[in-house]
Design a protein around this motif. Structure first.
Motif, short mmCIF file in Angstrom:
data_model
loop_
_atom_site.label_atom_id
_atom_site.label_comp_id
_atom_site.label_asym_id
_atom_site.label_seq_id
_atom_site.Cartn_x
_atom_site.Cartn_y
_atom_site.Cartn_z
N ARG A 32 -3.35 3.10 2.23
CA ARG A 32 -2.86 3.82 1.06
C ARG A 32 -3.33 5.28 1.07
N ALA A 52 0.83 -1.21 0.00
CA ALA A 52 0.00 0.00 0.00
C ALA A 52 0.86 1.26 0.00
N ALA A 89 0.93 4.09 -2.97
CA ALA A 89 0.69 5.51 -2.66
C ALA A 89 1.79 6.38 -3.24
#
Length: 434
Positions: free
Chosen positions: A384, A272, A276
């Motif tokens: 995220r 995650a 991001a």
């Protein structure tokens, strides 16, 4: 060799091993060293390796058995207390005694009871070694007390025995902290099985939870366990976080190992964070903080997305330097994450999958205090989104500093009206001979 019972805990070998040739060999070697002066020579050699930093006359001198983490507590106490804190590597103390104690009997927790029973024949040699080491050290500066990081390590027993005889208090600043219910039950079972009784003078512990475990086990004499917190965290009082615009890092504290109880949540968290970073094309440095240098490769294998986005895998960056530069700290079941509560820093802890069971978690999102001070994303998607905010507009810090210190204190006490260093010093002075 030591065996495991049905709980998975190490238990001592059967008494029949005392009649083995190996035990006879070690007893003979200890007896020969005793007769030929080898025990005293070993003690003299060890005493010459003691370090005496910043020693000053007129202050009590405490001989500290140096080991990782504990050394950080000692270093902070050296800055904040009126004590001489000498150092001797515990690995060196252990190596000397391995000459006299058979390998199958070097069993943590059980050894104290064994020395009074099955290993009674070895006890005089250990006592002689402990006495000789204290006397040899005293030729440089008299030793007023001793301090170690564990209550039950076998290699410390010689000095605990000598301290009893020579009226030199043996104090433990216990580096083991039991705040996770699963760990509490495991340790309670182990100490009951061993019928362990602490042979030192007193012990400082980091948390109320640990004191409660020891009180329930009943292995300490009354009024000898004190909640002090960890002196190494006193340093956060002197450190201020940078303004958000000057923070150039986002920090993930590794919890890839199954020892942290959530390896699957770790892989999903790493994924995650990497996603991001790709979404926002952030210039912020992504730091994966690892406990030991030799764990870097296995962490790279567990975090392919972080490797892809150019994350830095680092073991030797001190948290006191790293966290103030961080836009957030992310992790699970690690004190390195909890330290973020002592400064102006968003703390993020995953709350899905194998990170959910409350009996294995350091912090509980169902508790209002924790929920008010820590972000608990309930899915990789929420993680995220939080990371994106941290990397762009900035993620707000939640909880007042008073509440955040209270939250931290549920794991390790962070006193507000004094320091942990002062509390440990007061404990030591309480037991010094008058």
């Amino acid at each position: 060799m030591p065996v495991r019972d049905d709980t998975g805990l190490i238990v001592p070998p059967p008494p029949g091993l005392l009649q083995s040739g190996k035990d006879a060999f070690y007893r003979l070697r200890a007896a020969l060293d005793d007769r030929l002066g080898g025990i005293e020579r070993a003690a003299d050699n060890l005493a010459s390796a003691i370090r005496w930093p910043d020693w000053q006359a007129g202050r009590p001198t405490v001989l500290c058995l140096a080991r990782a983490t504990f050394n950080k507590d000692v270093a902070e106490m050296r800055r904040r207390t009126d004590l001489n804190l000498a150092e001797l590597d515990t690995t060196a103390v252990k190596a000397v005694q391995e000459r006299w104690i058979p390998p199958e009997w070097r069993v943590q927790t059980y050894f104290t009871g064994l020395v009074g029973n099955e290993l009674a024949a070895f006890r005089p040699y250990l006592l002689k070694f402990g006495r000789a080491l204290l006397r040899a050290a005293g030729k440089t500066h008299p030793i007023d007390a001793m301090m170690a990081a564990n209550i039950d390590y076998w290699q410390d027993e010689a000095l605990r025995l000598a301290g009893q005889e020579m009226n030199v208090p043996f104090i433990t600043l216990c580096r083991e902290n039991y705040t996770i219910p699963t760990d509490q039950q495991t340790i309670w079972t182990r100490y009951h099985m061993a019928k362990f009784r602490y042979s030192g003078t007193a012990a400082g512990v980091y948390s109320e939870a640990t004191k409660k475990v020891w009180d329930e086990v009943g292995c300490f004499a009354p009024n000898t366990v004190f909640v002090t917190g960890a002196p190494r965290f006193d340093r956060w009082r002197d450190i201020e976080a940078l303004p958000v615009e000057q923070r150039d890092c986002l920090t993930l504290i590794s919890f890839a190992s199954p020892l942290y109880y959530a390896p699957t949540a770790y892989r999903e968290t790493a994924q995650a964070i990497g996603e991001a970073c790709q979404d926002v094309k952030a210039k912020t440095r992504i730091i994966l903080k690892i406990k030991k240098q030799n764990e870097i490769e296995e962490n790279r294998d567990a975090s392919p997305k972080l490797v892809e986005v150019g994350a830095e895998f680092i073991a030797d960056w001190p948290l006191f330097d790293l966290l103030p530069r961080s836009r957030a700290v992310i992790g699970y079941n690690s004190m390195a994450v909890a330290e973020g509560l002592l400064t102006d820093l968003p703390v993020i802890i995953p709350n899905w999958g194998d990170a959910v069971p409350r009996e294995r978690s350091m912090f509980d999102p169902d508790e209002p205090l924790e929920r008010n001070c820590i972000y608990f994303p309930s899915s990789p998607a929420e993680m995220r989104d939080l990371v994106k905010r941290a990397l762009t507009t900035g993620l707000p810090v939640i909880g007042s500093i008073a509440d955040r210190r209270r939250c931290f204190s549920k794991v390790i006490v962070a006193p507000t009206d004094t320091t942990s260093s002062a509390l440990v010093e007061a404990m030591i002075r309480r037991f010094l001979p008058r």
